[in-house]
Enzyme design. Structure first.
Site, PDB file in Angstrom:
ATOM      1  N   ASP A   4      -1.251   1.801   8.220  1.00  0.00           N
ATOM      2  CA  ASP A   4      -1.785   0.937   9.278  1.00  0.00           C
ATOM      3  C   ASP A   4      -0.977   1.058  10.580  1.00  0.00           C
ATOM      4  O   ASP A   4      -1.466   0.730  11.654  1.00  0.00           O
ATOM      5  CB  ASP A   4      -1.790  -0.532   8.831  1.00  0.00           C
ATOM      6  CG  ASP A   4      -2.639  -0.746   7.583  1.00  0.00           C
ATOM      7  OD1 ASP A   4      -3.422   0.161   7.247  1.00  0.00           O
ATOM      8  OD2 ASP A   4      -2.508  -1.807   6.954  1.00  0.00           O
ATOM      9  N   THR A  37       3.531   2.442   6.115  1.00  0.00           N
ATOM     10  CA  THR A  37       2.147   1.982   5.974  1.00  0.00           C
ATOM     11  C   THR A  37       1.247   2.811   6.866  1.00  0.00           C
ATOM     12  O   THR A  37       1.596   3.069   8.031  1.00  0.00           O
ATOM     13  CB  THR A  37       1.980   0.492   6.335  1.00  0.00           C
ATOM     14  OG1 THR A  37       0.570   0.215   6.478  1.00  0.00           O
ATOM     15  CG2 THR A  37       2.673   0.084   7.618  1.00  0.00           C
ATOM     16  N   ARG A  95       1.453  -5.274  -5.219  1.00  0.00           N
ATOM     17  CA  ARG A  95       1.485  -6.368  -4.253  1.00  0.00           C
ATOM     18  C   ARG A  95       1.781  -7.603  -5.097  1.00  0.00           C
ATOM     19  O   ARG A  95       0.896  -8.139  -5.742  1.00  0.00           O
ATOM     20  CB  ARG A  95       0.131  -6.504  -3.542  1.00  0.00           C
ATOM     21  CG  ARG A  95      -0.322  -5.258  -2.775  1.00  0.00           C
ATOM     22  CD  ARG A  95      -1.524  -5.590  -1.919  1.00  0.00           C
ATOM     23  NE  ARG A  95      -2.276  -4.407  -1.505  1.00  0.00           N
ATOM     24  CZ  ARG A  95      -1.980  -3.650  -0.454  1.00  0.00           C
ATOM     25  NH1 ARG A  95      -0.926  -3.920   0.278  1.00  0.00           N
ATOM     26  NH2 ARG A  95      -2.735  -2.627  -0.146  1.00  0.00           N
ATOM     27  N   ARG A  98      -6.724  -2.485   8.433  1.00  0.00           N
ATOM     28  CA  ARG A  98      -6.900  -3.947   8.484  1.00  0.00           C
ATOM     29  C   ARG A  98      -7.310  -4.348   9.902  1.00  0.00           C
ATOM     30  O   ARG A  98      -8.250  -3.767  10.432  1.00  0.00           O
ATOM     31  CB  ARG A  98      -5.633  -4.687   8.060  1.00  0.00           C
ATOM     32  CG  ARG A  98      -5.217  -4.407   6.621  1.00  0.00           C
ATOM     33  CD  ARG A  98      -4.025  -5.245   6.250  1.00  0.00           C
ATOM     34  NE  ARG A  98      -3.431  -4.766   5.013  1.00  0.00           N
ATOM     35  CZ  ARG A  98      -3.806  -5.194   3.808  1.00  0.00           C
ATOM     36  NH1 ARG A  98      -4.743  -6.094   3.678  1.00  0.00           N
ATOM     37  NH2 ARG A  98      -3.222  -4.716   2.723  1.00  0.00           N
ATOM     38  N   GLU A 130     -11.850  -1.080  10.094  1.00  0.00           N
ATOM     39  CA  GLU A 130     -12.445  -1.930   9.051  1.00  0.00           C
ATOM     40  C   GLU A 130     -12.407  -3.426   9.403  1.00  0.00           C
ATOM     41  O   GLU A 130     -13.357  -4.164   9.139  1.00  0.00           O
ATOM     42  CB  GLU A 130     -11.753  -1.695   7.699  1.00  0.00           C
ATOM     43  CG  GLU A 130     -10.245  -1.992   7.718  1.00  0.00           C
ATOM     44  CD  GLU A 130      -9.564  -1.775   6.369  1.00  0.00           C
ATOM     45  OE1 GLU A 130     -10.232  -1.445   5.393  1.00  0.00           O
ATOM     46  OE2 GLU A 130      -8.319  -1.956   6.325  1.00  0.00           O
ATOM     47  N   GLY A 176       0.840  -1.212   0.000  1.00  0.00           N
ATOM     48  CA  GLY A 176       0.000   0.000   0.000  1.00  0.00           C
ATOM     49  C   GLY A 176       0.863   1.245   0.000  1.00  0.00           C
ATOM     50  O   GLY A 176       1.774   1.369   0.803  1.00  0.00           O
ATOM     51  N   ASP A 179       4.899  -4.922   6.489  1.00  0.00           N
ATOM     52  CA  ASP A 179       5.517  -6.183   6.909  1.00  0.00           C
ATOM     53  C   ASP A 179       5.517  -7.254   5.814  1.00  0.00           C
ATOM     54  O   ASP A 179       6.446  -8.059   5.726  1.00  0.00           O
ATOM     55  CB  ASP A 179       4.926  -6.706   8.217  1.00  0.00           C
ATOM     56  CG  ASP A 179       3.409  -6.771   8.196  1.00  0.00           C
ATOM     57  OD1 ASP A 179       2.809  -6.409   7.164  1.00  0.00           O
ATOM     58  OD2 ASP A 179       2.829  -7.184   9.211  1.00  0.00           O
ATOM     59  N   ASP A 195       1.403  -0.753  11.785  1.00  0.00           N
ATOM     60  CA  ASP A 195       1.261  -2.056  12.454  1.00  0.00           C
ATOM     61  C   ASP A 195       2.509  -2.925  12.327  1.00  0.00           C
ATOM     62  O   ASP A 195       2.418  -4.146  12.253  1.00  0.00           O
ATOM     63  CB  ASP A 195       0.058  -2.808  11.867  1.00  0.00           C
ATOM     64  CG  ASP A 195       0.229  -3.116  10.382  1.00  0.00           C
ATOM     65  OD1 ASP A 195       1.165  -2.570   9.764  1.00  0.00           O
ATOM     66  OD2 ASP A 195      -0.564  -3.899   9.843  1.00  0.00           O
ATOM     67  N   SER A 208       5.934  -6.768   2.627  1.00  0.00           N
ATOM     68  CA  SER A 208       7.069  -6.443   1.737  1.00  0.00           C
ATOM     69  C   SER A 208       8.384  -6.822   2.396  1.00  0.00           C
ATOM     70  O   SER A 208       9.307  -7.326   1.744  1.00  0.00           O
ATOM     71  CB  SER A 208       7.079  -4.946   1.417  1.00  0.00           C
ATOM     72  OG  SER A 208       5.823  -4.546   0.947  1.00  0.00           O
ATOM     73  N   GLN A 266      -7.896   7.970   2.769  1.00  0.00           N
ATOM     74  CA  GLN A 266      -6.926   7.966   3.882  1.00  0.00           C
ATOM     75  C   GLN A 266      -5.499   7.737   3.397  1.00  0.00           C
ATOM     76  O   GLN A 266      -4.543   8.033   4.105  1.00  0.00           O
ATOM     77  CB  GLN A 266      -7.264   6.845   4.871  1.00  0.00           C
ATOM     78  CG  GLN A 266      -8.598   7.017   5.538  1.00  0.00           C
ATOM     79  CD  GLN A 266      -9.104   5.705   6.126  1.00  0.00           C
ATOM     80  OE1 GLN A 266      -8.871   5.415   7.273  1.00  0.00           O
ATOM     81  NE2 GLN A 266      -9.806   4.917   5.335  1.00  0.00           N
TER      82      GLN A 266
HETATM   83  O1  F6P Z   1      -2.220  -1.751   4.264  1.00  0.00           O
HETATM   84  C1  F6P Z   1      -2.675  -0.511   3.842  1.00  0.00           C
HETATM   85  C2  F6P Z   1      -4.140  -0.570   3.445  1.00  0.00           C
HETATM   86  O2  F6P Z   1      -4.518   0.728   3.082  1.00  0.00           O
HETATM   87  C3  F6P Z   1      -5.081  -1.143   4.500  1.00  0.00           C
HETATM   88  O3  F6P Z   1      -5.399  -0.239   5.519  1.00  0.00           O
HETATM   89  C4  F6P Z   1      -6.247  -1.520   3.646  1.00  0.00           C
HETATM   90  O4  F6P Z   1      -7.029  -2.532   4.228  1.00  0.00           O
HETATM   91  C5  F6P Z   1      -5.581  -2.018   2.391  1.00  0.00           C
HETATM   92  O5  F6P Z   1      -4.300  -1.419   2.343  1.00  0.00           O
HETATM   93  C6  F6P Z   1      -6.335  -1.715   1.130  1.00  0.00           C
HETATM   94  O6  F6P Z   1      -5.649  -2.310   0.091  1.00  0.00           O
HETATM   95  P1  F6P Z   1      -5.953  -2.024  -1.445  1.00  0.00           P
HETATM   96  O7  F6P Z   1      -5.461  -0.646  -1.746  1.00  0.00           O
HETATM   97  O8  F6P Z   1      -5.196  -3.082  -2.143  1.00  0.00           O
HETATM   98  O9  F6P Z   1      -7.438  -2.109  -1.600  1.00  0.00           O
END
Ligand code: F6P
Length: 321
Positions: free
Chosen positions: A127, A125, A71, A171, A222, A10, A102, A129, A104, A251
């Site tokens: 997140d 990230t 990804r 996440r 989420e 992301g 993490d 996390d 990556s 976001q």
């Molecule tokens: O890991 C970052 C993130 O933005 C998460 O918060 C979210 O669930 C996910 O990536 C969304 O991924 P994508 O952009 O592949 O829909």
């Protein structure tokens, strides 16, 4: 010495200031910077370019990543990792800086185990996390985007005496929702890390509504998948008309804040210095913990799950019961 940079997973605000600093600082240190486009997919496909100052001019204020991201599923496959290694070899690159989360880092660790290519990971990230660091690049901008959006939704909620349920990304990590709930003055916070008691919250909120409260803000991560249930609870039990706002990818965008730009700069300087000075190959992550920058091994980062600090969790005590 040739060092390449890539962004993976992301995207987040702060990646562009980091990319710019990487190119400028490599030149300052007498190293040749390379840019890998499209993340790990680009490493496999060889979309790698010798960097010039002009490649990164005027990007410090931009969100997202100029290098684009991916990804990569192919990178799980040894044959593709071998192809990626051959691409680096053909350009004489034996050191990498990777901005990502993490997932990556785990991919790069495998790459390191296969071919011994040194790297420094910069936790990036929204997140926030990643185990071992208190802060990941991009989280400050994401929190400010959420603050802006929540303040706006609160305006309209208060005008209609409504409840609003704000769903954040993250996440299964509640960091974004928790900090947003605290800093936006939410009444309810629902994250996996905290137990909550809807019954006692309901009694409290009904009383406040009777006393004239004009809105209720509930922030939810989420990963809990509780957004719809919270709307229903607010309407049926608490007794306030409610709307849900799923903030989504807004976001992840936006111009990086001052803090994310500064941290991007510092992370990159530490990463490049380390790669230039190191005597033997290594797979490391530069982290910011207890107000200090330090390097930790990729194995250590991957060994544990990130946990939100108790002091921070305690700030939401009144929003869960
Ligand atoms: O890991 C970052 C993130 O933005 C998460 O918060 C979210 O669930 C996910 O990536 C969304 O991924 P994508 O952009 O592949 O829909």
């Amino acid at each position: 010495m040739s060092i390449a940079i890539l962004t993976s997973g992301g995207d987040c605000a702060g990646m562009n200031p980091a990319i710019k600093k990487f190119v400028d600082y490599c030149f300052d240190r007498g190293a040749q910077p390379y840019l890998i486009y499209d993340g790990l997919e680009g490493l496999i496909d060889g979309t790698i370019k010798k960097a010039k100052h002009s490649d990164v001019a005027g990007i410090i204020h931009e969100g997202g990543t100029r290098l684009r991201s991916s990804r990569s599923k192919r990178f799980f496959d040894y044959e593709y990792r071998k192809r990626a290694y051959e691409n680096l070899q053909s350009l004489g690159i034996d050191k990498l800086v990777i901005l990502g989360g993490d997932g990556s880092f785990r991919a790069l660790k495998q790459f390191y185990d296969d071919f011994g290519v040194s790297f420094v990971g910069i936790p990036s990230t929204i997140d926030n996390d990643i185990f071992g660091t208190d802060y990941c690049l991009g989280v400050d901008t994401a929190l400010n985007m959420i603050r802006w959006a929540t303040d706006a939704v609160r305006d309209t909620s208060a005008s209609f005496k409504r409840g609003c349920v704000i769903e954040t990304m993250g996440r299964n990590c509640g960091y974004l929702a928790l900090v947003s709930a605290v800093t936006c003055g939410a009444e309810v916070c629902v994250i996996p890390e905290l137990e909550y008691d809807l019954q006692s919250l309901c009694v409290k909120l009904r009383k406040q509504l009777d006393e004239g409260r004009k809105y209720i803000v509930a922030v939810v991560t989420e990963g809990t998948k509780k957004t719809d249930a919270l709307v229903k609870w607010l309407e049926d039990e608490v007794g306030i008309e409610t709307r849900a706002t799923i903030l989504g990818h807004i976001q992840r965008g936006g111009n990086p804040t001052v803090y994310d730009r500064l941290m991007a700069t510092e992370f990159v300087i530490h990463a490049v210095d380390r790669l230039i000075q190191q005597k033997s190959n290594d797979g490391l992550v530069i982290v910011y913990a207890d107000a200090k920058f330090k390097f930790i091994s990729i194995d250590y980062v991957n060994s544990r799950k990130f946990e939100i600090k108790e002091e921070l969790l305690s700030l939401a005590a009144k929003m869960v019961k």
